[in-house]
Scaffold this motif. Structure first.
Motif, PDB file in Angstrom:
ATOM      1  N   LEU A  71       0.847  -1.200   0.000  1.00 49.87           N
ATOM      2  CA  LEU A  71       0.000   0.000   0.000  1.00 49.87           C
ATOM      3  C   LEU A  71       0.882   1.251   0.000  1.00 49.87           C
ATOM      4  O   LEU A  71       0.582   2.254  -0.661  1.00 49.87           O
ATOM      5  CB  LEU A  71      -0.935  -0.015   1.220  1.00 49.87           C
ATOM      6  N   GLN A  72       2.003   1.175   0.708  1.00 49.87           N
ATOM      7  CA  GLN A  72       2.927   2.317   0.722  1.00 49.87           C
ATOM      8  C   GLN A  72       3.523   2.538  -0.675  1.00 49.87           C
ATOM      9  O   GLN A  72       3.619   3.669  -1.143  1.00 49.87           O
ATOM     10  CB  GLN A  72       4.025   2.039   1.762  1.00 49.87           C
ATOM     11  N   VAL A  73       3.878   1.434  -1.340  1.00 43.13           N
ATOM     12  CA  VAL A  73       4.460   1.513  -2.689  1.00 43.13           C
ATOM     13  C   VAL A  73       3.442   2.099  -3.679  1.00 43.13           C
ATOM     14  O   VAL A  73       3.768   2.965  -4.502  1.00 43.13           O
ATOM     15  CB  VAL A  73       4.930   0.107  -3.129  1.00 43.13           C
ATOM     16  N   LEU A  74       2.192   1.643  -3.594  1.00 38.63           N
ATOM     17  CA  LEU A  74       1.150   2.156  -4.510  1.00 38.63           C
ATOM     18  C   LEU A  74       0.953   3.658  -4.291  1.00 38.63           C
ATOM     19  O   LEU A  74       0.623   4.397  -5.223  1.00 38.63           O
ATOM     20  CB  LEU A  74      -0.169   1.410  -4.292  1.00 38.63           C
ATOM     21  N   THR A  75       1.167   4.101  -3.045  1.00 37.26           N
ATOM     22  CA  THR A  75       1.006   5.524  -2.728  1.00 37.26           C
ATOM     23  C   THR A  75       2.217   6.320  -3.191  1.00 37.26           C
ATOM     24  O   THR A  75       2.098   7.389  -3.795  1.00 37.26           O
ATOM     25  CB  THR A  75       0.836   5.695  -1.195  1.00 37.26           C
ATOM     26  N   GLU A  76       3.406   5.790  -2.919  1.00 36.24           N
ATOM     27  CA  GLU A  76       4.640   6.517  -3.252  1.00 36.24           C
ATOM     28  C   GLU A  76       4.908   6.536  -4.758  1.00 36.24           C
ATOM     29  O   GLU A  76       5.547   7.445  -5.265  1.00 36.24           O
ATOM     30  CB  GLU A  76       5.818   5.858  -2.524  1.00 36.24           C
ATOM     31  N   HIS A  77       4.437   5.510  -5.461  1.00 30.85           N
ATOM     32  CA  HIS A  77       4.718   5.408  -6.907  1.00 30.85           C
ATOM     33  C   HIS A  77       3.403   5.348  -7.686  1.00 30.85           C
ATOM     34  O   HIS A  77       3.026   4.280  -8.205  1.00 30.85           O
ATOM     35  CB  HIS A  77       5.537   4.150  -7.199  1.00 30.85           C
ATOM     36  N   PRO A  78       2.689   6.480  -7.800  1.00 28.33           N
ATOM     37  CA  PRO A  78       1.392   6.440  -8.490  1.00 28.33           C
ATOM     38  C   PRO A  78       1.507   5.944  -9.929  1.00 28.33           C
ATOM     39  O   PRO A  78       0.566   5.344 -10.461  1.00 28.33           O
ATOM     40  CB  PRO A  78       0.904   7.895  -8.438  1.00 28.33           C
ATOM     41  N   GLU A  79       2.684   6.164 -10.542  1.00 32.52           N
ATOM     42  CA  GLU A  79       2.831   5.727 -11.938  1.00 32.52           C
ATOM     43  C   GLU A  79       2.781   4.198 -12.028  1.00 32.52           C
ATOM     44  O   GLU A  79       2.201   3.628 -12.951  1.00 32.52           O
ATOM     45  CB  GLU A  79       4.111   6.310 -12.573  1.00 32.52           C
ATOM     46  N   HIS A  80       3.378   3.500 -11.040  1.00 31.31           N
ATOM     47  CA  HIS A  80       3.318   2.032 -11.052  1.00 31.31           C
ATOM     48  C   HIS A  80       1.909   1.555 -10.687  1.00 31.31           C
ATOM     49  O   HIS A  80       1.426   0.570 -11.224  1.00 31.31           O
ATOM     50  CB  HIS A  80       4.354   1.447 -10.086  1.00 31.31           C
ATOM     51  N   ALA A  81       1.281   2.286  -9.744  1.00 27.54           N
ATOM     52  CA  ALA A  81      -0.093   1.919  -9.369  1.00 27.54           C
ATOM     53  C   ALA A  81      -1.009   2.036 -10.581  1.00 27.54           C
ATOM     54  O   ALA A  81      -1.865   1.168 -10.820  1.00 27.54           O
ATOM     55  CB  ALA A  81      -0.570   2.824  -8.231  1.00 27.54           C
ATOM     56  N   ALA A  82      -0.790   3.092 -11.400  1.00 22.02           N
ATOM     57  CA  ALA A  82      -1.630   3.280 -12.595  1.00 22.02           C
ATOM     58  C   ALA A  82      -1.402   2.147 -13.589  1.00 22.02           C
ATOM     59  O   ALA A  82      -2.353   1.659 -14.223  1.00 22.02           O
ATOM     60  CB  ALA A  82      -1.327   4.637 -13.233  1.00 22.02           C
ATOM     61  N   ARG A  83      -0.146   1.701 -13.700  1.00 15.35           N
ATOM     62  CA  ARG A  83       0.127   0.589 -14.627  1.00 15.35           C
ATOM     63  C   ARG A  83      -0.544  -0.705 -14.161  1.00 15.35           C
ATOM     64  O   ARG A  83      -1.014  -1.500 -14.973  1.00 15.35           O
ATOM     65  CB  ARG A  83       1.642   0.359 -14.781  1.00 15.35           C
ATOM     66  N   VAL A  84      -0.577  -0.896 -12.834  1.00 13.68           N
ATOM     67  CA  VAL A  84      -1.287  -2.075 -12.302  1.00 13.68           C
ATOM     68  C   VAL A  84      -2.763  -1.981 -12.691  1.00 13.68           C
ATOM     69  O   VAL A  84      -3.355  -2.946 -13.209  1.00 13.68           O
ATOM     70  CB  VAL A  84      -1.135  -2.172 -10.757  1.00 13.68           C
ATOM     71  N   ALA A  85      -3.336  -0.789 -12.479  1.00 11.21           N
ATOM     72  CA  ALA A  85      -4.768  -0.621 -12.791  1.00 11.21           C
ATOM     73  C   ALA A  85      -5.023  -0.862 -14.285  1.00 11.21           C
ATOM     74  O   ALA A  85      -6.019  -1.506 -14.659  1.00 11.21           O
ATOM     75  CB  ALA A  85      -5.217   0.781 -12.379  1.00 11.21           C
ATOM     76  N   GLU A  86      -4.117  -0.352 -15.136  1.00 12.22           N
ATOM     77  CA  GLU A  86      -4.282  -0.569 -16.596  1.00 12.22           C
ATOM     78  C   GLU A  86      -4.209  -2.050 -16.936  1.00 12.22           C
ATOM     79  O   GLU A  86      -4.975  -2.563 -17.747  1.00 12.22           O
ATOM     80  CB  GLU A  86      -3.166   0.143 -17.369  1.00 12.22           C
ATOM     81  N   GLU A  87      -3.252  -2.744 -16.299  1.00 10.83           N
ATOM     82  CA  GLU A  87      -3.112  -4.173 -16.584  1.00 10.83           C
ATOM     83  C   GLU A  87      -4.390  -4.918 -16.182  1.00 10.83           C
ATOM     84  O   GLU A  87      -4.893  -5.759 -16.933  1.00 10.83           O
ATOM     85  CB  GLU A  87      -1.908  -4.770 -15.843  1.00 10.83           C
ATOM     86  N   VAL A  88      -4.915  -4.574 -15.007  1.00 12.74           N
ATOM     87  CA  VAL A  88      -6.133  -5.245 -14.545  1.00 12.74           C
ATOM     88  C   VAL A  88      -7.255  -4.979 -15.536  1.00 12.74           C
ATOM     89  O   VAL A  88      -7.995  -5.887 -15.939  1.00 12.74           O
ATOM     90  CB  VAL A  88      -6.516  -4.769 -13.116  1.00 12.74           C
ATOM     91  N   LYS A  89      -7.369  -3.723 -15.960  1.00  8.82           N
ATOM     92  CA  LYS A  89      -8.431  -3.352 -16.909  1.00  8.82           C
ATOM     93  C   LYS A  89      -8.306  -4.180 -18.195  1.00  8.82           C
ATOM     94  O   LYS A  89      -9.290  -4.707 -18.712  1.00  8.82           O
ATOM     95  CB  LYS A  89      -8.307  -1.850 -17.198  1.00  8.82           C
ATOM     96  N   SER A  90      -7.062  -4.309 -18.700  1.00  5.15           N
ATOM     97  CA  SER A  90      -6.920  -4.990 -19.988  1.00  5.15           C
ATOM     98  C   SER A  90      -7.132  -6.500 -19.856  1.00  5.15           C
ATOM     99  O   SER A  90      -7.615  -7.142 -20.778  1.00  5.15           O
ATOM    100  CB  SER A  90      -5.561  -4.677 -20.620  1.00  5.15           C
ATOM    101  N   VAL A  91      -6.780  -7.075 -18.707  1.00  2.98           N
ATOM    102  CA  VAL A  91      -6.925  -8.530 -18.547  1.00  2.98           C
ATOM    103  C   VAL A  91      -8.326  -8.910 -18.065  1.00  2.98           C
ATOM    104  O   VAL A  91      -8.902  -9.905 -18.481  1.00  2.98           O
ATOM    105  CB  VAL A  91      -5.855  -9.066 -17.551  1.00  2.98           C
ATOM    106  N   VAL A  92      -8.870  -8.074 -17.162  1.00  9.15           N
ATOM    107  CA  VAL A  92     -10.087  -8.458 -16.440  1.00  9.15           C
ATOM    108  C   VAL A  92     -11.324  -7.720 -16.949  1.00  9.15           C
ATOM    109  O   VAL A  92     -12.447  -8.205 -16.800  1.00  9.15           O
ATOM    110  CB  VAL A  92      -9.875  -8.172 -14.922  1.00  9.15           C
ATOM    111  N   GLY A  93     -11.107  -6.532 -17.539  1.00  8.84           N
ATOM    112  CA  GLY A  93     -12.250  -5.710 -17.949  1.00  8.84           C
ATOM    113  C   GLY A  93     -12.878  -5.061 -16.727  1.00  8.84           C
ATOM    114  O   GLY A  93     -12.161  -4.699 -15.789  1.00  8.84           O
ATOM    115  N   ASP A  94     -14.202  -4.964 -16.719  1.00  8.28           N
ATOM    116  CA  ASP A  94     -14.854  -4.221 -15.636  1.00  8.28           C
ATOM    117  C   ASP A  94     -15.364  -5.098 -14.489  1.00  8.28           C
ATOM    118  O   ASP A  94     -15.856  -4.589 -13.488  1.00  8.28           O
ATOM    119  CB  ASP A  94     -16.027  -3.395 -16.189  1.00  8.28           C
ATOM    120  N   ARG A  95     -15.239  -6.406 -14.640  1.00  5.17           N
ATOM    121  CA  ARG A  95     -15.704  -7.258 -13.530  1.00  5.17           C
ATOM    122  C   ARG A  95     -14.633  -7.268 -12.422  1.00  5.17           C
ATOM    123  O   ARG A  95     -13.489  -6.864 -12.654  1.00  5.17           O
ATOM    124  CB  ARG A  95     -15.996  -8.670 -14.029  1.00  5.17           C
ATOM    125  N   PRO A  96     -14.999  -7.724 -11.208  1.00  5.26           N
ATOM    126  CA  PRO A  96     -13.996  -7.777 -10.132  1.00  5.26           C
ATOM    127  C   PRO A  96     -12.875  -8.767 -10.461  1.00  5.26           C
ATOM    128  O   PRO A  96     -13.107  -9.755 -11.177  1.00  5.26           O
ATOM    129  CB  PRO A  96     -14.795  -8.261  -8.918  1.00  5.26           C
TER     130      PRO A  96
END
Ligand code: HEM
Length: 456
Positions: free
Chosen positions: A282-307
């Motif tokens: 959680l600290q890393v996701l906060t300190e490195h928003p650019e990496h957190a955004a890449r995680v979110a993009e990856e989830v979006k591309s693999v998973v779409g909008d479902r959980p």
């Protein structure tokens, strides 16, 4: 009788030199004051003195290993066992008969008992619980209140371990009690390990009473969980059934104390390590928003909008690399110890029988000899084409050999799932009163991470 058999026993490493003494020791205390004042800095700098160095802790000599090759060699060698002051103080609090502190045949037998619950092909069975807990955590983060990452991380770690491995009824309420008890016990335990002032801890001070209550509750909870399973007459195919049905070396049922200590020995390493790792994520996701955004993009591309689902995790390679990189720079387990059972050799130096040996995964994983840009947070260093250049044992957060953590797959699955679930839903910022500096305890974790969760 042969001539050889009457010769006096030869020491294993008689001609070898003793390792160099680390610099900076002072009379009487030796290096102890440095280890207490700045443990991480001290352990990191030891590599400047050699791959094996001697430390003086008061009158005692301790050997420190600073190269990945030697830490791996020790972990894989039968010349060393789990023992030493660290383990003795753990045994006093948590019990002597569990897998984490046993040695020899008992340890091998106990590993055989617990191993099936952690097998790679069994982990997917825990998927629905992990998904549910990761989503519940993400949901709680949206309450509008600052997220207290210490208690939330403990909560999710203990709930997953207790629900997956011990099942049982009332586990919701018990997991909650366990997480409070374990968080308090771990805080007090480290103090008792580094400052072993026995009588001081028996004084009726509020902190001591809180610790005693939490420890008593932990043991009581374990007794309740065991008693309830017995009373139910049910034998689901899980870790608790395996422990209850286990037989000793003579084929006899194992004793009550061992069953109790085994449950404690699985719950305790299983909660503090995972909880601390989640806090750092959680600290890393906060300190490195650019990496957190890449995680979110990856989830979006693999998973779409479902959980995010458990089965998605193996496809989330960037997310997994964020988890590994976070564990490299901010490992929960920062120091490990062993004791030599015989005179032996490490790195060309003589190690006497009975010697205590320490090494620091924190120092090993931040070594510039092993990692380019060793202090940079760079998840892509774990892409296969780059990861192959990382020296063997330079990244072994679960250790290797016969004491290797049984829970590596179980832990990595939940850590990646939690990271993907929360990062795809929230962005984080620290709020006032938050302190993400490193707190050194039994594990490393941020002092007090308080976050605001903002919708992504
Ligand atoms: C042992 C790390 C999670 C149960 C170990 C060891 C390490 C480790 C390094 C070896 C200690 C040594 O060599 O002296 C971690 C990390 C975790 C984690 C980094 C999570 C991020 C868990 C979980 C459980 C668990 C979730 C159980 C639910 C154990 C047990 C041992 C152990 C029982 C003792 C094994 C033995 O001595 O044979 N862990 N662990 N760990 N871990 Fe973990």
């Amino acid at each position: 009788m042969t001539v050889e058999s009457v010769k006096p026993a030869q020491p294993a490493a008689p001609q070898l030199p003793v390792p160099p003494l680390a610099g900076g020791g002072v009379p009487v205390l030796g290096h102890g004051w440095k280890l207490v004042r700045d443990p991480l800095g001290f352990l990191v700098r030891l590599r400047d003195h050699g791959d094996v160095v001697r430390l003086k802790l008061g009158p005692k000599t301790v050997y420190a290993l600073t190269s990945p090759a030697l830490t791996g060699a020790m972990a894989l060698s039968t010349d060393f066992k789990i023992d030493g002051p660290l383990w003795e103080s753990l045994e006093g609090l948590l019990g002597k008969e569990g897998v984490a502190t046993a040695n020899g045949p008992r340890h091998r037998r106990q590993r055989r008992t617990i191993q099936p619950a952690f097998r790679l092909d069994v982990i997917p069975e825990y998927g629905p619980i992990m998904e549910e807990e990761a989503r519940a955590l993400a949901e709680r983060m949206g309450s509008g209140e600052p997220v207290d990452c210490t208690s939330e991380s403990f909560r999710v770690a203990v709930r997953i371990a207790a629900r997956c491995l011990l099942r049982g009824e009332f586990m919701d309420e018990r997991a909650e009690r366990l997480s409070v008890a374990l968080a308090t016990v771990f805080r007090g335990m480290y103090r008792r390990m580094v400052i072993p002032a026995g009588p001081l801890y028996r004084l009726p001070l509020p902190a001591n009473r809180k610790f005693d209550r939490a420890l008593a509750d932990l043991h009581l909870l374990v007794d309740e969980i065991v008693a309830e399973r017995r009373a139910s007459g049910q034998k689901p195919d899980d870790l608790l059934t395996a422990l209850l049905e286990a037989k000793d070396e003579n084929g006899e049922p194992i004793g009550e104390q061992e069953i109790h200590d085994q449950v404690v020995a699985i719950l305790t390493p299983g909660s503090e390590t995972v909880a601390s790792t989640i806090m750092w994520l959680l600290q890393v996701l906060t300190e490195h928003p650019e990496h957190a955004a890449r995680v979110a993009e990856e989830v979006k591309s693999v998973v779409g909008d479902r959980p995010v689902a458990f089965d998605d995790v193996r496809k989330l390679s960037y997310t997994n690399n964020v988890v590994v990189e976070s564990m490299r720079l901010r490992p929960a387990v920062w120091i490990l110890t062993r004791r030599a059972v015989t005179e032996t050799e490490l790195g060309g130096y003589r190690i006497p029988a009975g010697a205590d040996i320490v090494y620091s995964p924190f120092a090993i994983q931040r070594d510039p000899r092993s990692y380019d840009g060793h202090l940079d947070f760079d998840p892509d260093r774990w892409l296969p084409e780059r990861a192959k250049d990382v020296p063997k044992h330079a990244m072994s957060p679960f250790s290797v050999g016969n004491r290797k953590c049984p829970s590596d797959h179980f832990s990595m699955a939940q850590l990646s799932l939690i990271t993907a679930t929360v990062a795809s839903r929230w962005r984080f910022e620290q709020v006032s009163g938050s302190n993400d500096a490193t707190r050194v305890g039994i594990t490393l974790r941020p002092y007090r991470l308080l976050l605001r969760a903002l919708p992504r």
